[in-house]
Design an enzyme around this catalytic site. Structure first.
Site, PDB file in Angstrom:
ATOM      1  N   THR A   1       0.823  -1.212   0.000  1.00  0.00           N
ATOM      2  CA  THR A   1       0.000   0.000   0.000  1.00  0.00           C
ATOM      3  C   THR A   1       0.861   1.267   0.000  1.00  0.00           C
ATOM      4  OG1 THR A   1      -1.420   1.274   1.510  1.00  0.00           O
ATOM      5  CG2 THR A   1      -0.099  -0.407   2.517  1.00  0.00           C
ATOM      6  N   ASP A   2       0.275   2.357  -0.474  1.00  0.00           N
ATOM      7  CA  ASP A   2       0.978   3.651  -0.403  1.00  0.00           C
ATOM      8  C   ASP A   2       1.079   4.159   1.037  1.00  0.00           C
ATOM      9  OD1 ASP A   2      -1.716   4.287  -0.049  1.00  0.00           O
ATOM     10  OD2 ASP A   2      -1.779   5.838  -1.599  1.00  0.00           O
ATOM     11  N   GLU A   3       0.313   3.538   1.961  1.00  0.00           N
ATOM     12  CA  GLU A   3       0.293   4.037   3.346  1.00  0.00           C
ATOM     13  C   GLU A   3       1.614   3.822   4.068  1.00  0.00           C
ATOM     14  OE1 GLU A   3      -3.354   3.308   5.506  1.00  0.00           O
ATOM     15  OE2 GLU A   3      -4.453   3.015   3.647  1.00  0.00           O
TER      16      GLU A   3
ATOM     17  N   TYR B   1      -1.653  -0.562  11.054  1.00  0.00           N
ATOM     18  CA  TYR B   1      -1.792  -1.256   9.756  1.00  0.00           C
ATOM     19  C   TYR B   1      -0.623  -0.909   8.842  1.00  0.00           C
ATOM     20  CZ  TYR B   1      -3.241  -1.723   4.857  1.00  0.00           C
ATOM     21  OH  TYR B   1      -3.264  -1.992   3.510  1.00  0.00           O
TER      22      TYR B   1
ATOM     23  N   LYS C   1       2.423  -3.304   7.323  1.00  0.00           N
ATOM     24  CA  LYS C   1       2.674  -3.494   5.885  1.00  0.00           C
ATOM     25  C   LYS C   1       4.112  -3.063   5.550  1.00  0.00           C
ATOM     26  CE  LYS C   1       0.214  -4.639   3.044  1.00  0.00           C
ATOM     27  NZ  LYS C   1      -0.178  -5.989   2.531  1.00  0.00           N
TER      28      LYS C   1
HETATM   29  P1  NAD Z   1      -9.469  -7.638   2.623  1.00  0.00           P
HETATM   30  O1  NAD Z   1      -9.454  -7.349   4.082  1.00  0.00           O
HETATM   31  O2  NAD Z   1     -10.725  -7.393   1.849  1.00  0.00           O
HETATM   32  O3  NAD Z   1      -9.061  -9.155   2.361  1.00  0.00           O
HETATM   33  C1  NAD Z   1      -8.040  -9.799   3.060  1.00  0.00           C
HETATM   34  C2  NAD Z   1      -8.191 -11.283   2.839  1.00  0.00           C
HETATM   35  O4  NAD Z   1      -7.104 -11.938   3.522  1.00  0.00           O
HETATM   36  C3  NAD Z   1      -9.481 -11.876   3.417  1.00  0.00           C
HETATM   37  O5  NAD Z   1     -10.082 -12.736   2.481  1.00  0.00           O
HETATM   38  C4  NAD Z   1      -9.013 -12.648   4.639  1.00  0.00           C
HETATM   39  O6  NAD Z   1      -9.841 -13.777   4.928  1.00  0.00           O
HETATM   40  C5  NAD Z   1      -7.614 -13.065   4.208  1.00  0.00           C
HETATM   41  N1  NAD Z   1      -6.741 -13.359   5.337  1.00  0.00           N
HETATM   42  C6  NAD Z   1      -6.552 -12.614   6.450  1.00  0.00           C
HETATM   43  N2  NAD Z   1      -5.687 -13.222   7.284  1.00  0.00           N
HETATM   44  C7  NAD Z   1      -5.308 -14.368   6.664  1.00  0.00           C
HETATM   45  C8  NAD Z   1      -4.417 -15.416   7.015  1.00  0.00           C
HETATM   46  N3  NAD Z   1      -3.743 -15.398   8.166  1.00  0.00           N
HETATM   47  N4  NAD Z   1      -4.241 -16.440   6.141  1.00  0.00           N
HETATM   48  C9  NAD Z   1      -4.913 -16.467   4.980  1.00  0.00           C
HETATM   49  N5  NAD Z   1      -5.795 -15.507   4.598  1.00  0.00           N
HETATM   50  C10 NAD Z   1      -5.981 -14.468   5.446  1.00  0.00           C
HETATM   51  O7  NAD Z   1      -8.265  -6.785   2.035  1.00  0.00           O
HETATM   52  P2  NAD Z   1      -8.101  -6.095   0.591  1.00  0.00           P
HETATM   53  O8  NAD Z   1      -8.649  -4.722   0.655  1.00  0.00           O
HETATM   54  O9  NAD Z   1      -8.556  -7.027  -0.453  1.00  0.00           O
HETATM   55  O10 NAD Z   1      -6.515  -5.944   0.531  1.00  0.00           O
HETATM   56  C11 NAD Z   1      -5.717  -6.993  -0.028  1.00  0.00           C
HETATM   57  C12 NAD Z   1      -4.258  -6.579   0.031  1.00  0.00           C
HETATM   58  O11 NAD Z   1      -4.075  -5.387  -0.721  1.00  0.00           O
HETATM   59  C13 NAD Z   1      -3.767  -6.286   1.451  1.00  0.00           C
HETATM   60  O12 NAD Z   1      -2.467  -6.816   1.580  1.00  0.00           O
HETATM   61  C14 NAD Z   1      -3.754  -4.766   1.524  1.00  0.00           C
HETATM   62  O13 NAD Z   1      -2.755  -4.322   2.409  1.00  0.00           O
HETATM   63  C15 NAD Z   1      -3.430  -4.404   0.095  1.00  0.00           C
HETATM   64  N6  NAD Z   1      -3.944  -3.105  -0.374  1.00  0.00           N
HETATM   65  C16 NAD Z   1      -5.255  -2.785  -0.206  1.00  0.00           C
HETATM   66  C17 NAD Z   1      -5.723  -1.570  -0.672  1.00  0.00           C
HETATM   67  C18 NAD Z   1      -7.176  -1.185  -0.543  1.00  0.00           C
HETATM   68  O14 NAD Z   1      -7.536  -0.043  -0.850  1.00  0.00           O
HETATM   69  N7  NAD Z   1      -8.065  -2.079  -0.128  1.00  0.00           N
HETATM   70  C19 NAD Z   1      -4.843  -0.668  -1.307  1.00  0.00           C
HETATM   71  C20 NAD Z   1      -3.499  -1.038  -1.458  1.00  0.00           C
HETATM   72  C21 NAD Z   1      -3.056  -2.270  -0.995  1.00  0.00           C
HETATM   73  P1  TYD Z   2     -10.727   3.880   4.421  1.00  0.00           P
HETATM   74  O1  TYD Z   2     -11.685   3.412   3.370  1.00  0.00           O
HETATM   75  O2  TYD Z   2     -10.818   3.277   5.786  1.00  0.00           O
HETATM   76  O3  TYD Z   2      -9.265   3.711   3.803  1.00  0.00           O
HETATM   77  P2  TYD Z   2      -7.828   4.235   4.369  1.00  0.00           P
HETATM   78  O4  TYD Z   2      -7.982   4.678   5.760  1.00  0.00           O
HETATM   79  O5  TYD Z   2      -6.986   3.010   4.261  1.00  0.00           O
HETATM   80  O6  TYD Z   2      -7.424   5.333   3.446  1.00  0.00           O
HETATM   81  O7  TYD Z   2     -10.881   5.443   4.582  1.00  0.00           O
HETATM   82  C1  TYD Z   2     -10.745   6.340   3.481  1.00  0.00           C
HETATM   83  C2  TYD Z   2     -10.861   7.753   4.024  1.00  0.00           C
HETATM   84  O8  TYD Z   2     -12.198   7.944   4.498  1.00  0.00           O
HETATM   85  C3  TYD Z   2      -9.957   8.028   5.207  1.00  0.00           C
HETATM   86  O9  TYD Z   2      -9.522   9.381   5.145  1.00  0.00           O
HETATM   87  C4  TYD Z   2     -10.854   7.846   6.421  1.00  0.00           C
HETATM   88  C5  TYD Z   2     -12.207   8.304   5.888  1.00  0.00           C
HETATM   89  N1  TYD Z   2     -13.379   7.626   6.491  1.00  0.00           N
HETATM   90  C6  TYD Z   2     -14.423   8.397   7.009  1.00  0.00           C
HETATM   91  O10 TYD Z   2     -14.409   9.631   6.981  1.00  0.00           O
HETATM   92  N2  TYD Z   2     -15.500   7.736   7.537  1.00  0.00           N
HETATM   93  C7  TYD Z   2     -15.568   6.371   7.602  1.00  0.00           C
HETATM   94  O11 TYD Z   2     -16.575   5.817   8.135  1.00  0.00           O
HETATM   95  C8  TYD Z   2     -14.482   5.606   7.061  1.00  0.00           C
HETATM   96  C9  TYD Z   2     -14.508   4.098   7.097  1.00  0.00           C
HETATM   97  C10 TYD Z   2     -13.405   6.284   6.502  1.00  0.00           C
END
Ligand code: NAD
Ligand code: TYD
Length: 368
Positions: free
Chosen positions: A134-136, A160, A164
């Site tokens: 992630t960019d975070e 988090y 990462k």
């Molecule tokens: P998510 O929470 O929707 O899915 C995570 C999945 O991992 C779930 O299916 C969960 O059951 C599985 N999991 C958790 N612990 C596990 C374990 N110990 N063994 C096997 N499986 C396990 O997350 P997401 O949003 O799909 O994110 C996926 C990846 O992408 C993550 O690594 C996250 O850091 C990265 N990412 C997410 C975003 C975003 O905006 N959602 C952006 C950039 C990077």
């Molecule tokens: P989120 O979807 O949790 O992603 P991330 O924190 O990983 O960027 O949140 C996106 C943005 O929205 C973040 O600035 C937090 C804000 N946010 C709210 O204002 N209200 C909410 O209920 C949630 C879940 C997020």
């Protein structure tokens, strides 16, 4: 032809990736590994189970023996690692779970990959370990700061992001020390189908449909760079195909919006969809849009998230230059597709929201 292990394949991005990959590479073998936490759902990859090359394994990335046996028996040559605890707010409440899954879990996968792919008794197998990050990890930016590049120092602010970042370092170390062929993609905020309604966009959609408020943290001026999930899948595909071992690639949506602006666009999208389909007012009578009132009236300012990152922005020029990759879905098209998906998949979101996170944590971590 590839033989892939996709971890976290029942989660949001993982399940989209399964659909994306099997749609474009129907002859590949794809073994999906997922622990099915509150965030993972079999229904999210149901269509894929019908495909010849697909196998689902219910298991944990921290189970070293299981991962080694899957890599060996299935003769897998690629890991695409999505599995993680992924929600910032939950990491603030329960950091221990995040450290365990995201750091220890990633390390177990690296250990397994090294054991099988770099066996000193045999010649090293052709392989690739792709870590989805992630960019975070880079921290946050002021309004006039230059976007994060791949050389921006890590400065993670939430548990988090810190977990990462630690995982990214381990992946890098396994490349440098053992020669494991790794790549890392650091992507901005994703949205689209199958996203658990705890993240901002799906939470807004399901709350609006149920006549509930939209909780906006702080002043709503925090900025994120939004990417439609299918574009992220395409970026990972490009990195697998063209990325150099040991290299990191930033993937960005080229779409910076503050939260209030994003929510405003989403509300307008929902209002337009309701205006064009009178049946929706019957299905969702509690929605403001059902009575012709603007969905934006549901915005409610709530206390800020502790340590809330102010702005993320991604400099994705390396991916453009070296991978020939650019995202293609603009925000209005992506939001429209997302709104339609949640309208058409009400049983999915009602089903996943029925699982209590607190019950799940108590069951998994009885002592914490
Ligand atoms: P998510 O929470 O929707 O899915 C995570 C999945 O991992 C779930 O299916 C969960 O059951 C599985 N999991 C958790 N612990 C596990 C374990 N110990 N063994 C096997 N499986 C396990 O997350 P997401 O949003 O799909 O994110 C996926 C990846 O992408 C993550 O690594 C996250 O850091 C990265 N990412 C997410 C975003 C975003 O905006 N959602 C952006 C950039 C990077
Ligand atoms: P989120 O979807 O949790 O992603 P991330 O924190 O990983 O960027 O949140 C996106 C943005 O929205 C973040 O600035 C937090 C804000 N946010 C709210 O204002 N209200 C909410 O209920 C949630 C879940 C997020």
């Amino acid at each position: 032809m590839r033989r892939l292990l996709v971890t976290g394949a029942a989660g949001f991005i993982g399940s989209n990736f399964v659909h994306y990959w099997l749609g474009r590479h129907p002859d590949d073998r794809l073994v999906a590994l997922d622990a099915l936490t509150y965030a993972g759902n079999r229904e999210s990859f149901e269509a894929a189970t019908l495909q010849r090359g697909f196998r689902f394994v219910h298991g944990d990335i921290r189970d070293l023996d299981l991962v080694i046996s899957l890599l060996t028996e299935e003769r897998l040559d690629t890991i695409v690692h999505f599995a993680a605890e992924s929600h910032v707010d939950r990491s603030i409440a329960r950091p221990d779970v995040f450290l365990d899954v995201n750091i220890v879990g990633t390390h177990r996968l690296l250990q397994a990959a090294r054991t099988v792919w770099l066996d000193p008794k045999g010649s090293p197998a052709k392989h690739r370990f792709h870590h989805v990050s992630t960019d975070e990890v880079y921290g946050d930016l002021g309004p006039d700061d230059a976007p994060f590049s791949e050389t921006t120092p890590f400065r993670p602010n939430s548990p988090y992001a810190a977990s990462k970042a630690a995982a990214d370092h381990l992946v890098r170390a396994y490349h440098r020390t053992y020669g494991l062929e790794t790549a890392i993609s650091n992507c901005s905020n994703n949205y689209g189908p199958y996203q658990y309604p705890e993240k901002l966009i799906p939470l807004c959609v399901v709350n609006l449909l149920q006549g509930k408020d939209i909780p906006v943290y702080g002043d709503g001026k925090n900025v994120r760079d939004w990417m439609y999930v299918e574009d992220h899948c395409a970026g990972i595909e490009r990195t697998l195909e063209r990325g150099q071992p040991g290299r990191t690639y930033n993937l960005g949506g080229n779409c910076e919006r503050d939260n209030l602006t994003l929510i405003g666009t989403l509300c307008k999208t929902l209002d337009e969809v309701f205006a064009g389909d009178p049946d929706l007012a019957v299905r969702y009578p509690a929605a403001l849009a059902a009575g012709g009132r603007p969905s934006a009236h549901a915005i409610s300012f709530v206390s800020d998230r502790p340590g809330h990152d102010r702005r993320y922005a991604v400099d994705a020029r390396r991916a453009a230059k070296e991978l020939g990759y650019e995202p293609t879905t603009d925000l209005s098209a992506g939001l429209r597709k997302t709104v339609h998906w949640y309208l058409e998949n009400e049983p999915w979101w009602r089903g996943v929201m029925g699982v209590s996170y607190d019950d799940w944590v108590r069951e998994q971590y009885p002592d914490s």
